[in-house]
Scaffold this motif. Structure first.
Motif, PDB file in Angstrom:
ATOM      1  N   ILE A 160       0.851  -1.201   0.000  1.00 10.10           N
ATOM      2  CA  ILE A 160       0.000   0.000   0.000  1.00 10.10           C
ATOM      3  C   ILE A 160       0.886   1.249   0.000  1.00 10.10           C
ATOM      4  CG2 ILE A 160      -1.762   1.279   1.265  1.00 10.10           C
ATOM      5  CD1 ILE A 160      -2.912  -1.346   2.203  1.00 10.10           C
ATOM      6  N   ASP A 161       0.646   2.118  -0.973  1.00  9.97           N
ATOM      7  CA  ASP A 161       1.399   3.374  -1.100  1.00  9.97           C
ATOM      8  C   ASP A 161       0.616   4.464  -0.357  1.00  9.97           C
ATOM      9  OD1 ASP A 161       2.511   5.771  -1.890  1.00  9.97           O
ATOM     10  OD2 ASP A 161       2.141   5.483  -4.040  1.00  9.97           O
ATOM     11  N   THR A 162       1.197   4.970   0.729  1.00  7.32           N
ATOM     12  CA  THR A 162       0.485   5.991   1.515  1.00  7.32           C
ATOM     13  C   THR A 162       1.093   7.381   1.310  1.00  7.32           C
ATOM     14  OG1 THR A 162       1.903   5.502   3.394  1.00  7.32           O
ATOM     15  CG2 THR A 162      -0.243   4.410   3.368  1.00  7.32           C
ATOM     16  N   SER A 163       2.087   7.493   0.407  1.00  3.16           N
ATOM     17  CA  SER A 163       2.779   8.775   0.340  1.00  3.16           C
ATOM     18  C   SER A 163       2.501   9.573  -0.934  1.00  3.16           C
ATOM     19  CB  SER A 163       4.289   8.571   0.494  1.00  3.16           C
ATOM     20  OG  SER A 163       4.755   7.762  -0.559  1.00  3.16           O
ATOM     21  N   THR A 164       2.199   8.896  -2.052  1.00  3.54           N
ATOM     22  CA  THR A 164       2.079   9.643  -3.319  1.00  3.54           C
ATOM     23  C   THR A 164       0.902  10.618  -3.278  1.00  3.54           C
ATOM     24  OG1 THR A 164       3.026   7.762  -4.482  1.00  3.54           O
ATOM     25  CG2 THR A 164       1.936   9.422  -5.828  1.00  3.54           C
ATOM     26  N   THR A 165      -0.251  10.140  -2.824  1.00  6.82           N
ATOM     27  CA  THR A 165      -1.412  11.032  -2.699  1.00  6.82           C
ATOM     28  C   THR A 165      -1.987  10.853  -1.288  1.00  6.82           C
ATOM     29  OG1 THR A 165      -3.167   9.484  -3.319  1.00  6.82           O
ATOM     30  CG2 THR A 165      -1.978  10.544  -5.133  1.00  6.82           C
ATOM     31  N   SER A 166      -3.107  11.532  -1.050  1.00  6.03           N
ATOM     32  CA  SER A 166      -3.736  11.416   0.276  1.00  6.03           C
ATOM     33  C   SER A 166      -4.550  10.141   0.397  1.00  6.03           C
ATOM     34  CB  SER A 166      -4.641  12.627   0.514  1.00  6.03           C
ATOM     35  OG  SER A 166      -5.614  12.681  -0.518  1.00  6.03           O
ATOM     36  N   TYR A 167      -4.681   9.377  -0.701  1.00  5.21           N
ATOM     37  CA  TYR A 167      -5.538   8.184  -0.695  1.00  5.21           C
ATOM     38  C   TYR A 167      -4.657   6.936  -0.800  1.00  5.21           C
ATOM     39  CZ  TYR A 167      -9.541   5.200  -1.757  1.00  5.21           C
ATOM     40  OH  TYR A 167     -10.510   4.231  -1.710  1.00  5.21           O
ATOM     41  N   PRO A 168      -4.577   6.120   0.264  1.00  2.00           N
ATOM     42  CA  PRO A 168      -3.732   4.927   0.231  1.00  2.00           C
ATOM     43  C   PRO A 168      -4.173   3.970  -0.877  1.00  2.00           C
ATOM     44  CG  PRO A 168      -4.600   5.332   2.437  1.00  2.00           C
ATOM     45  CD  PRO A 168      -5.327   6.240   1.515  1.00  2.00           C
ATOM     46  N   LEU A 169      -3.220   3.444  -1.634  1.00  2.00           N
ATOM     47  CA  LEU A 169      -3.559   2.631  -2.805  1.00  2.00           C
ATOM     48  C   LEU A 169      -2.473   1.599  -3.043  1.00  2.00           C
ATOM     49  CD1 LEU A 169      -5.866   2.987  -4.980  1.00  2.00           C
ATOM     50  CD2 LEU A 169      -4.152   4.121  -6.379  1.00  2.00           C
ATOM     51  N   ARG A 170      -2.865   0.391  -3.443  1.00  2.76           N
ATOM     52  CA  ARG A 170      -1.876  -0.628  -3.839  1.00  2.76           C
ATOM     53  C   ARG A 170      -1.502  -0.373  -5.296  1.00  2.76           C
ATOM     54  NH1 ARG A 170      -1.400  -4.982  -0.362  1.00  2.76           N
ATOM     55  NH2 ARG A 170      -3.067  -5.155   1.172  1.00  2.76           N
ATOM     56  N   SER A 171      -0.316   0.137  -5.532  1.00  6.45           N
ATOM     57  CA  SER A 171       0.093   0.502  -6.882  1.00  6.45           C
ATOM     58  C   SER A 171       1.361  -0.252  -7.265  1.00  6.45           C
ATOM     59  CB  SER A 171       0.339   2.016  -6.924  1.00  6.45           C
ATOM     60  OG  SER A 171       0.778   2.399  -8.178  1.00  6.45           O
ATOM     61  N   PRO A 172       1.323  -1.014  -8.376  1.00  9.18           N
ATOM     62  CA  PRO A 172       2.534  -1.740  -8.779  1.00  9.18           C
ATOM     63  C   PRO A 172       3.658  -0.751  -9.110  1.00  9.18           C
ATOM     64  CG  PRO A 172       0.651  -2.334 -10.172  1.00  9.18           C
ATOM     65  CD  PRO A 172       0.226  -1.171  -9.332  1.00  9.18           C
ATOM     66  N   LYS A 173       4.900  -1.232  -9.002  1.00  9.92           N
ATOM     67  CA  LYS A 173       6.045  -0.368  -9.333  1.00  9.92           C
ATOM     68  C   LYS A 173       6.067  -0.114 -10.842  1.00  9.92           C
ATOM     69  CE  LYS A 173       9.144  -2.071  -5.708  1.00  9.92           C
ATOM     70  NZ  LYS A 173       8.318  -3.204  -5.272  1.00  9.92           N
ATOM     71  N   ALA A 174       6.533   1.091 -11.200  1.00 11.84           N
ATOM     72  CA  ALA A 174       6.546   1.470 -12.625  1.00 11.84           C
ATOM     73  C   ALA A 174       7.280   0.434 -13.459  1.00 11.84           C
ATOM     74  CB  ALA A 174       7.189   2.845 -12.779  1.00 11.84           C
ATOM     75  N   GLU A 175       8.411  -0.082 -12.949  1.00  9.06           N
ATOM     76  CA  GLU A 175       9.176  -1.035 -13.776  1.00  9.06           C
ATOM     77  C   GLU A 175       8.393  -2.334 -14.029  1.00  9.06           C
ATOM     78  OE1 GLU A 175      10.237   0.380 -10.959  1.00  9.06           O
ATOM     79  OE2 GLU A 175      11.372  -1.002  -9.668  1.00  9.06           O
ATOM     80  N   ASP A 176       7.463  -2.649 -13.124  1.00  8.21           N
ATOM     81  CA  ASP A 176       6.678  -3.877 -13.310  1.00  8.21           C
ATOM     82  C   ASP A 176       5.590  -3.717 -14.377  1.00  8.21           C
ATOM     83  OD1 ASP A 176       8.185  -5.061 -11.399  1.00  8.21           O
ATOM     84  OD2 ASP A 176       6.725  -4.782  -9.781  1.00  8.21           O
ATOM     85  N   ILE A 177       5.217  -2.501 -14.665  1.00  7.80           N
ATOM     86  CA  ILE A 177       4.102  -2.327 -15.622  1.00  7.80           C
ATOM     87  C   ILE A 177       4.540  -1.628 -16.914  1.00  7.80           C
ATOM     88  CG2 ILE A 177       2.208  -2.416 -13.970  1.00  7.80           C
ATOM     89  CD1 ILE A 177       2.267   0.577 -13.801  1.00  7.80           C
ATOM     90  N   ALA A 178       5.816  -1.189 -16.956  1.00  6.60           N
ATOM     91  CA  ALA A 178       6.279  -0.458 -18.148  1.00  6.60           C
ATOM     92  C   ALA A 178       6.136  -1.307 -19.403  1.00  6.60           C
ATOM     93  CB  ALA A 178       7.730  -0.023 -17.964  1.00  6.60           C
ATOM     94  N   ALA A 179       6.567  -2.567 -19.321  1.00  2.96           N
ATOM     95  CA  ALA A 179       6.546  -3.415 -20.526  1.00  2.96           C
ATOM     96  C   ALA A 179       5.121  -3.639 -21.012  1.00  2.96           C
ATOM     97  CB  ALA A 179       7.224  -4.744 -20.217  1.00  2.96           C
ATOM     98  N   ILE A 180       4.215  -3.843 -20.085  1.00  2.00           N
ATOM     99  CA  ILE A 180       2.835  -4.127 -20.501  1.00  2.00           C
ATOM    100  C   ILE A 180       2.196  -2.889 -21.141  1.00  2.00           C
ATOM    101  CG2 ILE A 180       1.774  -3.726 -18.209  1.00  2.00           C
ATOM    102  CD1 ILE A 180       0.637  -6.579 -20.246  1.00  2.00           C
ATOM    103  N   ILE A 181       2.516  -1.715 -20.614  1.00  2.56           N
ATOM    104  CA  ILE A 181       1.969  -0.493 -21.222  1.00  2.56           C
ATOM    105  C   ILE A 181       2.562  -0.291 -22.623  1.00  2.56           C
ATOM    106  CG2 ILE A 181       1.837   2.023 -21.054  1.00  2.56           C
ATOM    107  CD1 ILE A 181       1.590   1.742 -18.044  1.00  2.56           C
ATOM    108  N   LYS A 182       3.874  -0.582 -22.755  1.00  2.33           N
ATOM    109  CA  LYS A 182       4.496  -0.410 -24.080  1.00  2.33           C
ATOM    110  C   LYS A 182       3.899  -1.401 -25.085  1.00  2.33           C
ATOM    111  CE  LYS A 182       8.727   1.619 -22.368  1.00  2.33           C
ATOM    112  NZ  LYS A 182      10.086   1.349 -21.899  1.00  2.33           N
ATOM    113  N   GLU A 183       3.547  -2.588 -24.592  1.00  2.00           N
ATOM    114  CA  GLU A 183       2.990  -3.598 -25.504  1.00  2.00           C
ATOM    115  C   GLU A 183       1.521  -3.299 -25.863  1.00  2.00           C
ATOM    116  OE1 GLU A 183       2.934  -7.615 -23.935  1.00  2.00           O
ATOM    117  OE2 GLU A 183       1.494  -8.192 -25.500  1.00  2.00           O
ATOM    118  N   LYS A 184       0.739  -2.963 -24.860  1.00  2.00           N
ATOM    119  CA  LYS A 184      -0.715  -2.847 -25.084  1.00  2.00           C
ATOM    120  C   LYS A 184      -1.166  -1.428 -25.432  1.00  2.00           C
ATOM    121  CE  LYS A 184      -1.599  -7.159 -23.907  1.00  2.00           C
ATOM    122  NZ  LYS A 184      -1.997  -8.141 -24.926  1.00  2.00           N
ATOM    123  N   GLY A 185      -0.352  -0.431 -25.124  1.00  3.65           N
ATOM    124  CA  GLY A 185      -0.749   0.952 -25.382  1.00  3.65           C
ATOM    125  C   GLY A 185      -1.694   1.459 -24.303  1.00  3.65           C
TER     126      GLY A 185
END
Ligand SMILES: O=C(O)CCC(=O)C(=O)O
Length: 259
Positions: A160-185
């Motif tokens: 759970i990421d409690t620091s980026t915004t005021s709303y705690p959220l489970r957010s995958p690390k950018a490196e874990d999702i970069a490839a999928i975004i590059k593949e799928k758009g």
């Protein structure tokens, strides 16, 4: 209101379906007139941005606001959601996300279902998140971005990421999702108030900040198939624990609600 076979197939293939202008303009304008009232509530369900002033989100306002009580039973939202979920649905959570002019903050990349599984013991991602535009959405005011075809993607359970915004959220690390975004758009559905995105509970999505002078209020209504209970113990004002099927209202139901 029934979706066409092509629309249903698009949802199951891509993990989302966008229907521009689904709720008639007069109805959504009537509903949007209640936004100032929603923002004025002083309750624990109101989440503010990091500046501690700007309203970011309001949780489950359908439990205490008349317009929202109607909104979450709208036939143009619930009937397609039932079709996409394969039967009756219950309300798991509603959040009105305001993304206010200049100050509306980001929603980090995330999938909703990992949280529902880990924190709420929801058995399967069998449901739909309905994102109803209360205001026009353009490229300028922080549109929701979706990575197509990620509804079957299984990522490692994020912390759970409690620091980026005021709303705690489970957010995958950018490196874990970069490839999928590059593949799928990416897609960023834009359209007038009243448009609706039906999003699979597991689709990867997020949104940038709102640097424009235009608000981008959107309802995020998470519905689950009634046979797919979430039996976890997150507090009742955060997620709902009433598994009864939504009782659908009639066409034009929002017109009865003035601001
Ligand atoms: O309002 C947004 O931009 C994001 C909302 C969201 O990520 C969600 O409802 O899960």
């Amino acid at each position: 209101m029934r979706l066409s076979d092509d629309q249903v197939a698009h949802f199951h293939d891509k993990g989302f379906l966008f229907v521009p202008g689904l709720i008639p303009a007069a109805e959504i304008a009537t509903a949007a007139a209640a936004l100032p009232r929603l923002m004025s509530y002083q309750r624990r369900e109101v989440v503010r941005e990091k500046d501690k002033t700007t309203v970011r989100s309001i949780l489950n306002s359908h439990l205490f606001d008349d317009m929202m009580r109607t909104m979450v039973r709208h036939p143009r939202v619930i009937e397609p959601a039932e079709q996409l979920s394969g039967g009756p649905v219950y309300i798991f959570q509603s959040i009105v996300n305001f993304k206010r002019p200049f100050t509306g903050d980001v929603w980090q990349w995330h999938q909703d279902y990992p949280t529902y599984r880990a924190d709420d013991l929801m058995a399967e991602p069998r449901g739909v998140n309905c994102l109803v535009f209360f205001e026009d959405v353009s490229e300028f005011n922080g549109p929701l971005m979706i990575v197509p075809e990620t509804h079957t993607l299984v990522t490692e359970m994020p912390e759970i990421d409690t620091s980026t915004t005021s709303y705690p959220l489970r957010s995958p690390k950018a490196e874990d999702i970069a490839a999928i975004i590059k593949e799928k758009g990416l897609v960023a559905p834009k359209g007038p108030a009243g448009s609706v995105i039906f999003q699979h509970l597991n689709a990867l999505h997020g949104s940038g900040p709102n640097l424009s002078p235009w608000g981008r209020t959107m309802l995020s209504l998470t519905l689950s198939a009634v046979s797919n209970k979430a039996t976890g113990t997150r507090r009742g004002w955060v997620v709902c624990h009433d598994y009864s099927p939504v009782v659908v209202l009639g066409e034009g139901c929002l017109l009865a609600h003035g601001g």
